[in-house]
Enzyme design. Structure first.
Site, PDB file in Angstrom:
ATOM      1  N   GLY A 171     -15.610   5.849   4.251  1.00 47.78           N
ATOM      2  CA  GLY A 171     -14.882   6.658   3.270  1.00 47.78           C
ATOM      3  C   GLY A 171     -13.381   6.451   3.311  1.00 47.78           C
ATOM      4  N   CYS A 224       2.684   2.111   3.238  1.00 49.69           N
ATOM      5  CA  CYS A 224       3.843   1.233   3.488  1.00 49.69           C
ATOM      6  C   CYS A 224       5.026   1.710   2.639  1.00 49.69           C
ATOM      7  CB  CYS A 224       3.502  -0.222   3.172  1.00 49.69           C
ATOM      8  SG  CYS A 224       2.531  -1.024   4.469  1.00 49.69           S
ATOM      9  N   CYS A 279       0.838  -1.216   0.000  1.00 50.90           N
ATOM     10  CA  CYS A 279       0.000   0.000   0.000  1.00 50.90           C
ATOM     11  C   CYS A 279       0.874   1.269   0.000  1.00 50.90           C
ATOM     12  CB  CYS A 279      -0.964  -0.011   1.191  1.00 50.90           C
ATOM     13  SG  CYS A 279      -0.314   0.643   2.734  1.00 50.90           S
ATOM     14  N   HIS A 324      -4.889   5.101   9.533  1.00 50.88           N
ATOM     15  CA  HIS A 324      -4.336   6.454   9.669  1.00 50.88           C
ATOM     16  C   HIS A 324      -5.342   7.341  10.374  1.00 50.88           C
ATOM     17  CE1 HIS A 324      -6.353   6.113   5.754  1.00 50.88           C
ATOM     18  NE2 HIS A 324      -6.714   7.386   5.891  1.00 50.88           N
ATOM     19  N   ASN A 353     -11.193   7.287   9.142  1.00 51.83           N
ATOM     20  CA  ASN A 353     -12.225   6.727   8.279  1.00 51.83           C
ATOM     21  C   ASN A 353     -12.015   5.220   8.257  1.00 51.83           C
ATOM     22  OD1 ASN A 353     -13.207   9.297   7.632  1.00 51.83           O
ATOM     23  ND2 ASN A 353     -11.661   9.547   6.029  1.00 51.83           N
ATOM     24  N   HIS A 355      -6.435  11.296  10.754  1.00 48.34           N
ATOM     25  CA  HIS A 355      -6.304  12.646  10.200  1.00 48.34           C
ATOM     26  C   HIS A 355      -6.316  13.589  11.392  1.00 48.34           C
ATOM     27  CE1 HIS A 355      -7.636  11.579   5.974  1.00 48.34           C
ATOM     28  NE2 HIS A 355      -8.161  10.562   6.635  1.00 48.34           N
ATOM     29  N   ASP A 384      -0.758  15.625   4.798  1.00 44.15           N
ATOM     30  CA  ASP A 384      -1.646  15.088   3.757  1.00 44.15           C
ATOM     31  C   ASP A 384      -1.387  15.860   2.461  1.00 44.15           C
ATOM     32  OD1 ASP A 384      -4.683  13.482   3.929  1.00 44.15           O
ATOM     33  OD2 ASP A 384      -4.187  14.673   2.151  1.00 44.15           O
ATOM     34  N   HIS A 431      -4.681   1.419   5.102  1.00 40.97           N
ATOM     35  CA  HIS A 431      -3.605   1.351   6.104  1.00 40.97           C
ATOM     36  C   HIS A 431      -4.059   2.334   7.188  1.00 40.97           C
ATOM     37  CE1 HIS A 431       1.012   1.165   6.947  1.00 40.97           C
ATOM     38  NE2 HIS A 431       0.446   1.856   7.952  1.00 40.97           N
ATOM     39  N   HIS A 464       1.862  -2.470   8.836  1.00 40.16           N
ATOM     40  CA  HIS A 464       0.628  -2.405   8.045  1.00 40.16           C
ATOM     41  C   HIS A 464      -0.539  -2.979   8.845  1.00 40.16           C
ATOM     42  CE1 HIS A 464      -1.895  -2.066   4.478  1.00 40.16           C
ATOM     43  NE2 HIS A 464      -2.450  -3.187   4.918  1.00 40.16           N
TER      44      HIS A 464
HETATM   45  P1  AMP Z   1      -8.797   8.235   3.764  1.00 39.43           P
HETATM   46  O1  AMP Z   1      -9.845   8.688   2.778  1.00 39.43           O
HETATM   47  O2  AMP Z   1      -9.235   8.389   5.187  1.00 39.43           O
HETATM   48  O3  AMP Z   1      -8.302   6.847   3.452  1.00 39.43           O
HETATM   49  O4  AMP Z   1      -7.605   9.244   3.626  1.00 39.43           O
HETATM   50  C1  AMP Z   1      -6.518   9.053   2.796  1.00 39.43           C
HETATM   51  C2  AMP Z   1      -5.764  10.364   2.780  1.00 39.43           C
HETATM   52  O5  AMP Z   1      -4.486  10.114   2.284  1.00 39.43           O
HETATM   53  C3  AMP Z   1      -6.405  11.445   1.906  1.00 39.43           C
HETATM   54  O6  AMP Z   1      -6.680  12.595   2.702  1.00 39.43           O
HETATM   55  C4  AMP Z   1      -5.327  11.731   0.848  1.00 39.43           C
HETATM   56  O7  AMP Z   1      -5.249  13.097   0.504  1.00 39.43           O
HETATM   57  C5  AMP Z   1      -4.073  11.244   1.548  1.00 39.43           C
HETATM   58  N1  AMP Z   1      -2.977  10.796   0.695  1.00 39.43           N
HETATM   59  C6  AMP Z   1      -3.057   9.917  -0.331  1.00 39.43           C
HETATM   60  N2  AMP Z   1      -1.848   9.695  -0.861  1.00 39.43           N
HETATM   61  C7  AMP Z   1      -0.966  10.449  -0.139  1.00 39.43           C
HETATM   62  C8  AMP Z   1       0.435  10.655  -0.183  1.00 39.43           C
HETATM   63  N3  AMP Z   1       1.217  10.030  -1.088  1.00 39.43           N
HETATM   64  N4  AMP Z   1       0.996  11.502   0.703  1.00 39.43           N
HETATM   65  C9  AMP Z   1       0.229  12.148   1.609  1.00 39.43           C
HETATM   66  N5  AMP Z   1      -1.100  11.984   1.720  1.00 39.43           N
HETATM   67  C10 AMP Z   1      -1.698  11.148   0.859  1.00 39.43           C
END
Ligand code: AMP
Length: 118
Positions: free
Chosen positions: A88, A5, A2, A95, A82, A97, A28, A93, A44
Site C-alpha cells: 500500500g 523530495c 517525488c 517513510h 508500507n 508512519h 501527515d 520515497h 531519495h
Molecule cells: P504511504 O501510503 O505509506 O505511501 O503513505 C503516504 C502518506 O503520505 C499518506 O499517509 C499521505 O497522507 C501522506 N502525504 C501525501 N502527501 C503529503 C504531503 N504533501 N504532506 C504530508 N503528508 C503527505
C-alpha cells in the site's frame, strides 16, 4: 521529482517537527491517529526494501528522538512502513508512519488476512 523530495528541497511546504542533516519528520496531511508523523531520509530512497543498513542505523535513533519530542516514548506508538504495491505504498520515497496519541487498535485488514491464512 517525488513529493517528499520536494518537501526536502523546500519546493513544497510541510508542517515539520524535527530534522537533521539526513532526516526529516513532518505531520501527515491526512492523519490517521491523533499524532501521525512521517519520518523520511532526505536522500531519495525508494522504500524499506532498498534502504542500506547504514542508513537504518542512523535513522533508528532519529525516530526514537522524534517519539521523545512528541512525548510518546513512555505510552508507546506504532511505527509502520508500507513497502511497494501490495504494502500500500503510495509515495515512492522511504517513510515511516509514527502513529500515537491514543490506544491504537490492530488494523482489521491485518486480522482478516491472518484468519484467511489459517
Ligand atoms: P504511504 O501510503 O505509506 O505511501 O503513505 C503516504 C502518506 O503520505 C499518506 O499517509 C499521505 O497522507 C501522506 N502525504 C501525501 N502527501 C503529503 C504531503 N504533501 N504532506 C504530508 N503528508 C503527505
Amino acid at each position: 521529482m517525488c513529493i517528499f523530495c520536494k518537501i526536502v528541497n523546500g519546493e513544497m511546504s510541510a508542517n515539520k517537527i524535527h530534522e537533521n542533516d539526513d532526516f526529516l519528520a513532518f505531520h501527515d496531511i491526512f492523519p490517521k491517529a491523533p499524532v501521525h508523523i512521517l519520518i523520511i531520509p532526505k536522500e531519495h530512497i525508494e522504500n524499506f526494501q532498498s534502504v542500506s543498513p547504514e542508513t537504518m542505523a542512523k535513522m533508528t535513533p532519529f525516530i526514537q528522538e522524534v517519539a521523545k519530542i512528541l512525548e510518546l516514548d513512555e505510552n508507546g506508538y506504532r511505527l509502520i512502513t508500507n513497502n511497494g504495491p501490495d504494502g500500500g505504498q503510495e509515495v515512492p520515497h522511504l517513510h515511516f508512519h509514527l502513529l500515537g496519541g491514543t490506544k491504537l487498535k490492530w488494523p482489521q485488514m491485518a486480522e482478516d488476512a491472518a484468519k484467511k491464512a489459517l
